[in-house]
Design an enzyme around this catalytic site. Structure first.
Site: not given
Lengths: 420, 420
Positions: A175, A178, A305
């Site tokens: 992917k 973002e 994280k």
């Protein structure tokens, strides 16, 4: 006329949407007064008596605060207060002005239980877990994905090359990150063309179905143009940053019904969801996303994280997967009336050494994504992808990671690098 | 390669977008470490070293934390990290994953200074303050508006009737409430038709320009359909709940450029903006809204039912009105490169008795909206509208409200009801 909204004897009807809030009244304001203010402002009230509010309207539409336990309250709203097929309207009512009221010190919307009429007015996921398993031919194990890294900076060609390296190593999914959309150094169309070409090659080489998730985050019309382009180039998926694009655009993307799987990234959610006293819970956001119809949604990792305690992440996964879950803690019951379940995506600081704990907590019906945990492998991307897939295989074969690593060098290297 | 982002000697370039954050590191994490994590995650980094990040990319694209004062930091980002015309992408970068990082206890995005290239890629308001003053022929005084109340429950006919009563009393503007869209008891098209008819009558009767702001909040395509409908019916305005619809849809509404004034309601903003330690400041949201191009935006009231201290509300108004404002407190400088200013709307618990304080703080270039403070007038809506308009006239004529009330009975009744 003065309205009173608290009625602890009230029993919510099937035609009531129920919202659960936790609140702190402002100094000098009683809990009762705060509850009345919330119920009024989120429905038909205002701060003073008005002539235009008739008893007939009040009787039909006024909400009921029917449960107060400590600082947690439940409010039942007649579904006539909401427009079907319109998530923004629902949120403007029950997650709108109330967050800013002076009578409150803080307010958190914990959960919403939608009515049958409202649920059925939305599409839900087109594919859902089963549809994605059918498409990828991966029947039981978690899907393994990666995010091309660095987040930004690679050209379209290099991006495609890193994707290829990930797929042939064993990733099912690659992917975009973002914040990667159409950049000066990596234009959307060029990236999609090249990466989908690389996907074809990787499928030929591995004889597996491979998925590319291009980020179509943009103004709505541009977003749709990009999604159509993905479709014409043979893509099967799109991804969208649902929080920064917003609910109207997400509904639009689902409604155009291009036959593409929708992967939802939740960047910015934590600005709303992280503070336990103020904002909106991730559970609420996940429910809304499933209702609208995202096929895959980031839910956090328990390990990694990003913040997110086990009980919370697990609860969200349950809500996205089950057709109905029973009340536990503050979780309201929700019937989904046939809407498909959303696939939970675990992402954020993952590496092969965390896969055992993750699968122990969340099971096999998850998508495991790693960026740094794959491209940061000492031997590079392809080795990193191999290591991640090996970690998943190990757990599926009921071996420990260290056992399996004895005969799988990439996994061993990963465990040595990051620990297990 | 390991990147370091802190460089206190770095001077931001004209091609750098600057973001200001306040943060609290998590327990056991140093401020330095927290800064490094924020800068990396919001741009090109991840949690571990990766092979795919070359020195060339790093040199060009890595951000610089160039100011650390207490817990307030400023980060300069090369504008190449952002896509022009794409607010969701900008926010997914600098207001995205970072809110959820374990290395932070809390994080608040205080302000963004956009670069010339980014600013000029957006349209800004089509009308802005001057365009609206020209349209309404109201040259100097604040515009006076009302929200039809109750929020929900009136039929389309009753809605139009209440609107008419407000206009003939003296309101310039009548708006739908934030949760009134197309309801079972008040369908959008019927309401728009009837209310715009009432507007015509009111204009004839008063010889003033009257404004109706229909709420088009919905899924993007439905929202556009409704906006077109408003246009075909002779409407001049639409309103949208920008936070629950989202940025993609707002950009779309602005880009279709229907020639309608865009009024932005901010319901839900306080879920993000209210906590001073975590989330996103209202100033940031106001800047983004002006950039995209809302003509009017709710900014709070200083006085009234919603929270918002004077210094904050005033700062937001400044940013929306001025072509450039100097640094004060945490406010970054922003040049607007010709983008028109947005009209500030004060709304939430206002009544005539608060108008003097409001205008003293915010001046004349505001829109004063009252719902309960008009429809709750002891003599009803029209008297309430008269009282509000009288209050504004009083201040414009440099009289006190009580002085002016001696010869204006509706104002006197309002002051007696709610105090002054």
């Amino acid at each position: 006329m003065t309205l009173e909204y608290i009625d602890l004897k009230y029993k919510p009807k099937r035609t009531d949407l129920v919202a659960e809030y936790t609140l702190k009244p402002a100094k000098g304001v009683s809990l009762r007064e705060a509850c009345e203010a919330i119920a009024g402002e989120s429905s038909i009230g205002t701060w003073t008596d008005i002539h235009t509010l008739t008893p007939k309207i009040a009787k039909k539409l006024k909400p009921h605060v029917f449960s107060i336990k400590g600082n947690t309250i439940q409010v039942a709203y007649n579904e006539e207060l909401f427009e079907t097929k319109n998530i923004p309207q629902v949120l403007s009512s029950i997650a709108g002005n109330i967050f800013g009221m002076k009578k409150l010190e803080s307010l958190r919307l914990e959960d919403i239980e939608f009515t049958k009429k409202l649920v059925q007015s939305f599409k839900g996921p087109r594919f859902g877990i089963q549809g994605i398993r059918k498409m990828t031919k991966v029947k039981k194990r978690p899907l393994v994905g990666t995010i091309v890294k660095p987040k930004l900076g690679l050209s379209a060609s290099k991006h495609a090359k890193v994707a290829y390296g990930s797929w042939i190593g064993g990733c099912d999914i690659v992917k975009d990150d973002e914040n990667l959309t159409s950049m000066s150094f990596n234009k959307f169309r060029e990236r999609i063309r090249k990466t989908l070409e690389a996907r074809k090659k990787a499928e030929k080489k591995t004889n597996e179905v491979k998925i590319y998730m291009p980020n179509v985050t943009a103004e709505t019309k541009e977003m749709l143009k990009r999604a159509y382009f993905v479709k014409t180039q043979g893509g099967r998926y799109v991804m969208i940053d649902i929080m920064t694009c917003g609910w109207s655009a997400l509904q639009t993307l689902r409604n155009v019904n291009l036959g593409l799987v929708i992967h939802a990234h939740r960047a910015m959610h934590a600005a709303l969801t992280r503070n336990k006293e103020h904002g909106i819970s991730m559970l609420t956001i996940a429910k809304v996303a499933r209702l609208i119809g995202v096929d895959q949604l980031h839910i956090g990792t328990i390990v990694g994280k990003m913040a997110g305690p086990a009980v919370e992440v697990g609860g969200i996964e349950g809500e996205m997967e089950e057709s109905m879950i029973k009340e536990k803690g503050h979780v309201l019951e929700q019937k989904w009336y046939g809407l498909k379940p959303t696939f939970a995506v675990c992402s954020g600081g993952l590496h092969p050494g965390l896969v055992d704990k993750l699968m122990e907590k969340l099971g096999k019906n998850i998508i495991i994504q790693a960026g740094g945990g794959i491209h940061g492998h000492p031997k590079g991307t392809t080795a990193g992808a191999k290591a991640m897939r090996q970690a998943v295989d190990a757990i599926m074969k009921k071996q420990t990671l260290r056992q399996y690593a004895k005969k799988h060098v990439e996994l061993k290297q990963a465990l040595d690098e990051w620990g297990s």
